[in-house]
Design a protein around this motif. Structure first.
Motif, PDB file in Angstrom:
ATOM      1  N   UNK A   1       0.783  -1.223   0.000  1.00  0.00           N
ATOM      2  CA  UNK A   1       0.000   0.000   0.000  1.00  0.00           C
ATOM      3  C   UNK A   1       0.819   1.279   0.000  1.00  0.00           C
ATOM      4  N   UNK A   2       0.098   2.385   0.122  1.00  0.00           N
ATOM      5  CA  UNK A   2       0.686   3.728   0.111  1.00  0.00           C
ATOM      6  C   UNK A   2       1.026   4.122   1.545  1.00  0.00           C
ATOM      7  N   UNK A   3       2.290   4.450   1.774  1.00  0.00           N
ATOM      8  CA  UNK A   3       2.722   4.841   3.115  1.00  0.00           C
ATOM      9  C   UNK A   3       2.810   6.352   3.281  1.00  0.00           C
ATOM     10  N   UNK A   4       2.929   7.062   2.146  1.00  0.00           N
ATOM     11  CA  UNK A   4       3.133   8.508   2.244  1.00  0.00           C
ATOM     12  C   UNK A   4       2.628   9.212   0.984  1.00  0.00           C
ATOM     13  N   UNK A   5       2.058  10.403   1.174  1.00  0.00           N
ATOM     14  CA  UNK A   5       1.665  11.275   0.071  1.00  0.00           C
ATOM     15  C   UNK A   5       2.489  12.555   0.177  1.00  0.00           C
ATOM     16  N   UNK A   6       3.146  12.921  -0.894  1.00  0.00           N
ATOM     17  CA  UNK A   6       3.993  14.113  -0.934  1.00  0.00           C
ATOM     18  C   UNK A   6       3.330  15.175  -1.814  1.00  0.00           C
ATOM     19  N   UNK A   7       3.276  16.407  -1.333  1.00  0.00           N
ATOM     20  CA  UNK A   7       2.650  17.506  -2.068  1.00  0.00           C
ATOM     21  C   UNK A   7       3.659  18.649  -2.184  1.00  0.00           C
ATOM     22  N   UNK A   8       3.875  19.128  -3.392  1.00  0.00           N
ATOM     23  CA  UNK A   8       4.804  20.242  -3.618  1.00  0.00           C
ATOM     24  C   UNK A   8       4.303  21.091  -4.766  1.00  0.00           C
ATOM     25  N   UNK A   9       4.685  22.353  -4.775  1.00  0.00           N
ATOM     26  CA  UNK A   9       4.316  23.241  -5.874  1.00  0.00           C
ATOM     27  C   UNK A   9       4.936  22.730  -7.169  1.00  0.00           C
ATOM     28  N   UNK A  10       4.132  22.720  -8.238  1.00  0.00           N
ATOM     29  CA  UNK A  10       4.639  22.252  -9.518  1.00  0.00           C
ATOM     30  C   UNK A  10       5.710  23.207 -10.032  1.00  0.00           C
ATOM     31  N   UNK A  11       6.845  22.689 -10.487  1.00  0.00           N
ATOM     32  CA  UNK A  11       7.894  23.571 -11.008  1.00  0.00           C
ATOM     33  C   UNK A  11       7.405  24.372 -12.206  1.00  0.00           C
ATOM     34  N   UNK A  12       7.754  25.646 -12.224  1.00  0.00           N
ATOM     35  CA  UNK A  12       7.388  26.552 -13.313  1.00  0.00           C
ATOM     36  C   UNK A  12       8.657  27.213 -13.834  1.00  0.00           C
ATOM     37  N   UNK A  13       8.847  27.269 -15.145  1.00  0.00           N
ATOM     38  CA  UNK A  13      10.052  27.932 -15.676  1.00  0.00           C
ATOM     39  C   UNK A  13      10.074  29.415 -15.311  1.00  0.00           C
ATOM     40  N   UNK A  14      11.160  29.835 -14.656  1.00  0.00           N
ATOM     41  CA  UNK A  14      11.320  31.222 -14.230  1.00  0.00           C
ATOM     42  C   UNK A  14      12.697  31.713 -14.663  1.00  0.00           C
ATOM     43  N   UNK A  15      12.748  32.924 -15.182  1.00  0.00           N
ATOM     44  CA  UNK A  15      14.017  33.524 -15.586  1.00  0.00           C
ATOM     45  C   UNK A  15      14.222  34.835 -14.838  1.00  0.00           C
ATOM     46  N   UNK A  16      15.466  35.120 -14.482  1.00  0.00           N
ATOM     47  CA  UNK A  16      15.857  36.394 -13.892  1.00  0.00           C
ATOM     48  C   UNK A  16      16.664  37.143 -14.948  1.00  0.00           C
ATOM     49  N   UNK A  17      16.121  38.265 -15.425  1.00  0.00           N
ATOM     50  CA  UNK A  17      16.714  38.930 -16.571  1.00  0.00           C
ATOM     51  C   UNK A  17      16.853  40.421 -16.313  1.00  0.00           C
ATOM     52  N   UNK A  18      17.543  41.089 -17.207  1.00  0.00           N
ATOM     53  CA  UNK A  18      17.630  42.545 -17.212  1.00  0.00           C
ATOM     54  C   UNK A  18      16.337  43.110 -17.798  1.00  0.00           C
ATOM     55  N   UNK A  19      16.034  44.352 -17.450  1.00  0.00           N
ATOM     56  CA  UNK A  19      14.792  44.961 -17.940  1.00  0.00           C
ATOM     57  C   UNK A  19      14.772  45.107 -19.455  1.00  0.00           C
ATOM     58  N   UNK A  20      15.947  45.068 -20.097  1.00  0.00           N
ATOM     59  CA  UNK A  20      16.015  45.182 -21.549  1.00  0.00           C
ATOM     60  C   UNK A  20      15.851  43.833 -22.249  1.00  0.00           C
ATOM     61  N   UNK A  21      15.753  42.762 -21.495  1.00  0.00           N
ATOM     62  CA  UNK A  21      15.588  41.442 -22.085  1.00  0.00           C
ATOM     63  C   UNK A  21      14.295  41.401 -22.914  1.00  0.00           C
ATOM     64  N   UNK A  22      14.303  40.703 -24.051  1.00  0.00           N
ATOM     65  CA  UNK A  22      13.100  40.658 -24.896  1.00  0.00           C
ATOM     66  C   UNK A  22      11.859  40.148 -24.181  1.00  0.00           C
ATOM     67  N   UNK A  23      12.021  39.174 -23.278  1.00  0.00           N
ATOM     68  CA  UNK A  23      10.849  38.656 -22.563  1.00  0.00           C
ATOM     69  C   UNK A  23      10.261  39.721 -21.648  1.00  0.00           C
ATOM     70  N   UNK A  24      11.132  40.461 -20.944  1.00  0.00           N
ATOM     71  CA  UNK A  24      10.654  41.533 -20.075  1.00  0.00           C
ATOM     72  C   UNK A  24       9.983  42.626 -20.889  1.00  0.00           C
TER      73      UNK A  24
END
Length: 262
Positions: free
Chosen positions: A110-133
């Motif tokens: 059987x199941x002994x443990x259930x683990x819950x965590x936030x789903x990973x989301x792609x995150x970037x740290x960029x300069x304000x001039x970056x095209x995505x920003x």
């Protein structure tokens, strides 16, 4: 499985998690009955090639005694193999959370443990001039004309970009003042991607950066059109202050104490 509190808890867990977004709501959704022991551990967020302290913990629910796998399937209304025969666990999605089942010695045990965590989301740290920003800032300013004037982050700020479906979906500029307070401004989202969990993921990422900067508080200078469902400040534990008065073209000032900062 009987119809006692543990059964009702397990049966309702996916629905409870699907409606949870922040740490407090995660805590409420996983509050255990007798026969389930909850353990909470710090989590981390992967950004730009390194780990940042996550604002939302990882939750482990120990089932004592273990629960037959078929009973978990029945409780969750699925025949999908959320646990593999060799004892490894496979993710199950509930809202913005990844749920994993950990088996006892064998599948039959059987199941002994259930683990819950936030789903990973792609995150970037960029300069304000970056095209995505720039794309996020321009899309927001074009969609909400009241925000076109002066819509440019401070030069020294780091711009946090959350991606969804391979495209930038949400972002904000963040920096730290000498008093140890992190400030985030220019909160913006792609108007075509306002739905979903991008707003929650953005708040998580901003808090992770603030914690990494050893800040004890995070202040947000946001926009009223992102209030409530798009960027759920209140559900993430923020206090919203004046001058916000319900005007869709107004500002939202919000702040949160970051208790995990050290």
């Amino acid at each position: 499985m009987d119809a006692g509190p543990r059964w009702r808890f397990l049966a309702g867990l996916p629905r409870a998690l699907a409606g949870a977004v922040g740490a407090a709501e995660l805590e409420a959704a996983t509050r255990p009955p007798d026969g389930v022991v909850r353990r909470v551990e710090p989590d981390r967020v992967w950004m730009e090639g390194r780990w940042f302290p996550a604002p939302v913990p990882r939750v482990f629910l120990d089932l004592r005694p273990p629960v037959p796998v078929v009973d978990v399937y029945a409780a969750w209304g699925t025949t999908h193999p959320v646990a593999a025969p060799d004892g490894t666990d496979q993710p199950w999605s509930a809202g913005r959370w990844d749920v994993r089942l950990h088996l006892a010695a064998t599948r039959a045990d059987g199941v002994r443990q259930i683990e819950v965590a936030a789903r990973p989301v792609p995150v970037a740290l960029v300069d304000r001039a970056d095209p995505a920003a720039r794309a996020l800032l321009e899309a927001t300013a074009a969609f909400y004309p009241a925000w076109r004037g002066g819509w440019d982050p401070p030069p020294a700020a780091t711009f946090v970009v959350v991606h969804a479906g391979g495209r930038p979906a949400a972002g904000a500029a963040i920096g730290r003042d000498p008093q140890g307070v992190a400030s985030a401004s220019h909160l913006c989202m792609d108007p075509d991607r306002l739905a979903g969990t991008a707003g929650s993921a953005l708040l998580d990422a901003l808090e992770a950066v603030a914690l990494d900067l050893r800040c004890h508080r995070l202040c947000l200078d946001g926009s009223a059109f992102l209030h409530r469902e798009h960027v759920p400040y209140l559900r993430h534990g923020y206090v919203v202050a004046p001058p916000y008065d319900g005007d869709a073209d107004g500002s939202v000032w919000a702040e949160k104490e970051l208790a995990a900062a050290s």
